[in-house]
Scaffold this active site. Structure first.
Site, PDB file in Angstrom:
ATOM      1  N   CYS A   1       0.842  -1.185   0.000  1.00  0.00           N
ATOM      2  CA  CYS A   1       0.000   0.000   0.000  1.00  0.00           C
ATOM      3  C   CYS A   1       0.882   1.242   0.000  1.00  0.00           C
ATOM      4  CB  CYS A   1      -0.904  -0.001   1.227  1.00  0.00           C
ATOM      5  SG  CYS A   1      -1.861  -1.524   1.428  1.00  0.00           S
TER       6      CYS A   1
ATOM      7  N   ARG B   1       1.449   1.457  -5.989  1.00  0.00           N
ATOM      8  CA  ARG B   1       1.569   0.543  -4.855  1.00  0.00           C
ATOM      9  C   ARG B   1       0.267  -0.197  -4.553  1.00  0.00           C
ATOM     10  NH1 ARG B   1       5.352   1.073  -0.745  1.00  0.00           N
ATOM     11  NH2 ARG B   1       7.209   2.221  -1.326  1.00  0.00           N
TER      12      ARG B   1
ATOM     13  N   TRP C   1      -3.517  -1.986  -1.513  1.00  0.00           N
ATOM     14  CA  TRP C   1      -3.429  -3.308  -2.122  1.00  0.00           C
ATOM     15  C   TRP C   1      -3.875  -4.281  -1.042  1.00  0.00           C
ATOM     16  CZ3 TRP C   1      -0.811  -7.958  -1.337  1.00  0.00           C
ATOM     17  CH2 TRP C   1      -0.846  -8.853  -2.410  1.00  0.00           C
TER      18      TRP C   1
ATOM     19  N   ASN D   1       0.848   0.427   5.792  1.00  0.00           N
ATOM     20  CA  ASN D   1       1.399  -0.436   4.757  1.00  0.00           C
ATOM     21  C   ASN D   1       2.107  -1.590   5.457  1.00  0.00           C
ATOM     22  OD1 ASN D   1       2.558  -1.541   2.409  1.00  0.00           O
ATOM     23  ND2 ASN D   1       4.374  -0.246   2.617  1.00  0.00           N
ATOM     24  N   GLY D   2       1.750  -2.816   5.111  1.00  0.00           N
ATOM     25  CA  GLY D   2       2.380  -3.960   5.749  1.00  0.00           C
ATOM     26  C   GLY D   2       1.354  -4.937   6.285  1.00  0.00           C
TER      27      GLY D   2
ATOM     28  N   GLU E   1      10.806 -14.635 -18.674  1.00  0.00           N
ATOM     29  CA  GLU E   1      10.370 -13.248 -18.531  1.00  0.00           C
ATOM     30  C   GLU E   1       9.232 -12.924 -19.496  1.00  0.00           C
ATOM     31  OE1 GLU E   1      10.228  -9.069 -17.609  1.00  0.00           O
ATOM     32  OE2 GLU E   1      10.551 -10.957 -16.549  1.00  0.00           O
TER      33      GLU E   1
ATOM     34  N   LYS F   1       5.544 -11.612 -18.312  1.00  0.00           N
ATOM     35  CA  LYS F   1       4.956 -10.362 -18.791  1.00  0.00           C
ATOM     36  C   LYS F   1       3.570 -10.602 -19.363  1.00  0.00           C
ATOM     37  CE  LYS F   1       7.849  -7.249 -17.775  1.00  0.00           C
ATOM     38  NZ  LYS F   1       8.043  -8.040 -16.529  1.00  0.00           N
TER      39      LYS F   1
ATOM     40  N   GLU G   1       1.119 -11.242 -16.576  1.00  0.00           N
ATOM     41  CA  GLU G   1       0.886 -10.080 -15.727  1.00  0.00           C
ATOM     42  C   GLU G   1      -0.151  -9.129 -16.299  1.00  0.00           C
ATOM     43  OE1 GLU G   1       4.835  -8.872 -13.240  1.00  0.00           O
ATOM     44  OE2 GLU G   1       4.979  -8.663 -15.411  1.00  0.00           O
TER      45      GLU G   1
ATOM     46  N   HIS H   1      10.243 -33.598 -22.634  1.00  0.00           N
ATOM     47  CA  HIS H   1      10.141 -34.300 -21.350  1.00  0.00           C
ATOM     48  C   HIS H   1       8.814 -34.015 -20.646  1.00  0.00           C
ATOM     49  CE1 HIS H   1      14.233 -35.766 -21.549  1.00  0.00           C
ATOM     50  NE2 HIS H   1      14.620 -34.550 -21.912  1.00  0.00           N
TER      51      HIS H   1
ATOM     52  N   LYS I   1       3.174  -2.552  -7.673  1.00  0.00           N
ATOM     53  CA  LYS I   1       4.547  -2.390  -8.123  1.00  0.00           C
ATOM     54  C   LYS I   1       5.567  -2.796  -7.068  1.00  0.00           C
ATOM     55  CE  LYS I   1       7.690  -0.892 -11.009  1.00  0.00           C
ATOM     56  NZ  LYS I   1       7.939  -1.624 -12.248  1.00  0.00           N
TER      57      LYS I   1
END
Length: 606
Positions: free
Chosen positions: A2, A27, A74, A98-99, A478, A482, A485, A501, A601
């Protein structure tokens, strides 16, 4: 994850708080709210969803006052809702957080036994209720906040605002970042300097365990032991915290386009006029290091996986790479001639910071590669290597990733030279390849239309596979990340040789397979794996250079041509299609590119 902000100002604070929250919305954007004190009365406004909803609410229900706190959320405990949105208020106190408060259930049970009622699902409400309880027992606001803080376990950045106190904010930091902004007859609190930069360029950073009593004309900071410990004030460059889209539709598009510029800036900081790699003091001597442990999360983890190839192949230095969220729980032994290297865009990633602290006193040196030199990870490292990417707003990391790769490659070259594994000419060849990268990236960006065309095919898929070998394997990972996301399409990446495999069972005509295959030493092997896909009607999107496409492009569903570069620097170049394929796919699907659902983020909670 947050974002919090506090202002003791000389003007109406609601619009100032909202503007600061806009700079923190990366955030979290599940909900937002502000609380102010006006003529001693505490009041608040909260709204679900993005910050614009709070702005609309304030038009119809304005909030007066020159003192206030704000929050963009968040969600951790409790679904996004007005009830669960911050600030949380209990009687005479409002709190933003935040936390995560890990012992909130025990505290909640204790308060319930005292007849205190709860109305939300959040851990933060417990902080407000606990503080109000201590005030009801006769404690003054600052004392009550301290009593509540003494009871909390977990990671948090907190700001308290009190009714009847229009010149007071209490702030505390344990595990989550918090900065104090110093103005003229005004003071500010924020999760980072980005939020405060339009208000002041004079910033001090709270350290672990700090508590601050803030008024318009003073700040008193006490450390974890209660000792007076006012922190140094630093002047930040306002330009370095500038946030705008510069004519682009999305921040992500802007940040992809900025990569040639920021990589050139990073090279300028690390390459001396005489062609040597120059590290910040105190530097590092790789002859004293037998092993390197690299730790990171998400995209930064893939940067580490890429760097593992460089360190092992060029510097002949053994490397372990770990996901930060698992590293310390495995309790790995760390010999004293091991260097531990931590990579984080924000420098505040909770899992990475915890892993760093596990290594303290064990590893011979602690190094960090970060984008924020004043961050917690940077401050707790022996050597900090800033990536000089500038502010990155888009949740999906782009320019920070390519700058991480650039700095890590230079560090690997430094290690190789220290250890006598390469001579001056070989070093010069690698550095010349690096110096060419900004121009090469600019050329690659001109292929955006080809990537946009290929993305239309991806946008129709439910599942996508990415394949790569050697240095391209982390880039495949990556690319898949992306795409997941920002487009919400299920994507997986595999080392090409692993396809047979098991994963080849997924291949049919409905599954696009993105193959990253520069014309390198492993090209023929990658093409063989690609042929196995095509034999099973898989739709291959081949990304290669001109020669690679000439040799293997026949039968591909789509092709994307990139410039030819020396093998070692291909990961930096191939970051471009990994990013642009995801970007254009997300745009085609109409998803929120810069603020994808459920993500934020800066991951400052475990």
């Amino acid at each position: 994850m947050c974002g919090i902000v506090g202002v003791l100002g000389n003007h109406e604070v609601a619009p100032i708080l909202v503007e600061a929250l806009k700079r923190l919305e990366y955030r979290g954007y599940d909900s937002a709210g502000i609380a102010t004190v006006e003529n001693g009365a505490l009041d608040r406004r909260r709204a679900v969803g993005k910050l614009v909803n709070l702005s609309d609410l304030l038009v119809h229900e304005p909030l007066a006052g020159k003192s206030g706190i704000g929050h963009t959320r968040w969600a951790t405990h409790g679904a996004p809702s007005v009830l669960n949105a911050h600030p949380h208020q209990a009687g005479r106190v409002a709190v933003v957080h935040n936390g995560i408060i890990e012992n909130f259930r025990e505290l909640r049970a204790e308060l319930s036994e005292k007849g205190v009622d709860f109305v939300t699902e959040t851990d933060t409400e417990t902080v407000a209720l606990l503080t109000e309880y201590y005030m009801s027992q006769g404690a003054a606001p600052v004392a009550a906040a301290n009593q509540a803080l003494d009871r909390l376990q977990g990671a948090f950045a907190l700001a308290f605002l009190f009714s009847g106190e229009d010149d007071l904010i209490v702030a505390a930091r344990q595990g989550s970042p918090l900065a104090i902004g110093h103005g003229e007859g005004e003071m500010f609190v924020g999760s980072d300097a980005i939020a405060l930069s339009p208000l002041t360029d004079r910033i001090s950073y709270l350290e672990e365990g700090d508590r601050a009593v803030v008024t318009r004309n003073s700040v008193e900071v006490r450390d974890i032991n209660g000792t007076l410990a006012n922190r140094a004030i630093r002047t930040v460059q306002v330009g370095a915290t500038r946030i705008d889209k510069a004519g682009h539709k999305h921040f992500m598009a802007k940040e992809i386009a900025e990569q040639p510029t920021v990589i050139a800036q990073a090279l300028g900081h690390y390459l001396s006029a005489d062609g040597e790699i120059s590290l910040p003091n105190p530097g590092v001597d790789f002859t004293s290091i037998d092993r390197l442990t690299m730790v990171a999360c998400g995209t930064a983890f893939y940067a580490c996986l890429t760097a593992k190839y460089w360190f092992e192949q060029i510097a002949r230095l053994p490397v372990d790479v770990d996901v930060a969220s698992e590293f310390r729980y495995r309790e790995p032994p760390i010999p004293d001639r091991t260097a531990a290297l931590f990579v984080s865009q924000s420098g505040e990633t909770a899992d990475t910071l915890a892993a760093l602290r596990y290594c303290e006193g064990k590893a011979g040196r602690i190094l960090s590669v970060v984008n924020v030199p004043e961050s917690s990870i940077a401050r707790e490292s022996d050597l900090v290597l800033p990536i000089h990417a500038g502010v990155e707003v888009g949740v999906a990391s782009t320019k920070a990733f390519s700058c991480q790769l650039t700095v890590l490659f230079m560090l690997a070259l430094k290690a190789a030279r220290d250890r006598g594994e390469i001579d001056a000419k070989t070093l010069a060849d690698h550095l010349n390849a690096l110096r060419s990268i900004p121009g090469v990236l600019s050329t690659a960006l001109e292929s955006s239309k080809a990537m946009q065309k290929a993305s239309l095919k991806l946008a129709e898929a439910r599942d996508v596979l990415f394949l790569g070998r050697g240095l391209m394997y982390p880039l495949a990972l990556e690319g898949a990340l992306k795409l997941k996301e920002i487009s919400y399409i299920h994507a997986e990446a595999y080392a090409s040789g692993e396809l047979k495999h098991g994963p080849i069972a997924l291949v049919d005509k409905s599954v696009p397979v993105v193959v990253m295959a520069p014309r390198d030493a492993l090209f023929d092997k990658t093409v063989s794996n690609m042929q196995e896909v095509m034999a099973r009607k898989g739709r291959v999107i081949l990304i290669s250079d001109k020669q690679g496409l000439k040799e293997a492009g026949d039968g591909a569903y789509a092709t994307i041509e990139l410039p030819s570069v020396p093998d070692a620097v291909t990961p930096i170049l191939y970051a471009i299609p990994a990013q642009l394929l995801a970007y254009h796919t997300a745009v085609a699907k109409g998803t929120d590119v810069d603020q994808p659902r459920n993500l934020a983020k800066s991951v400052t909670v475990e």
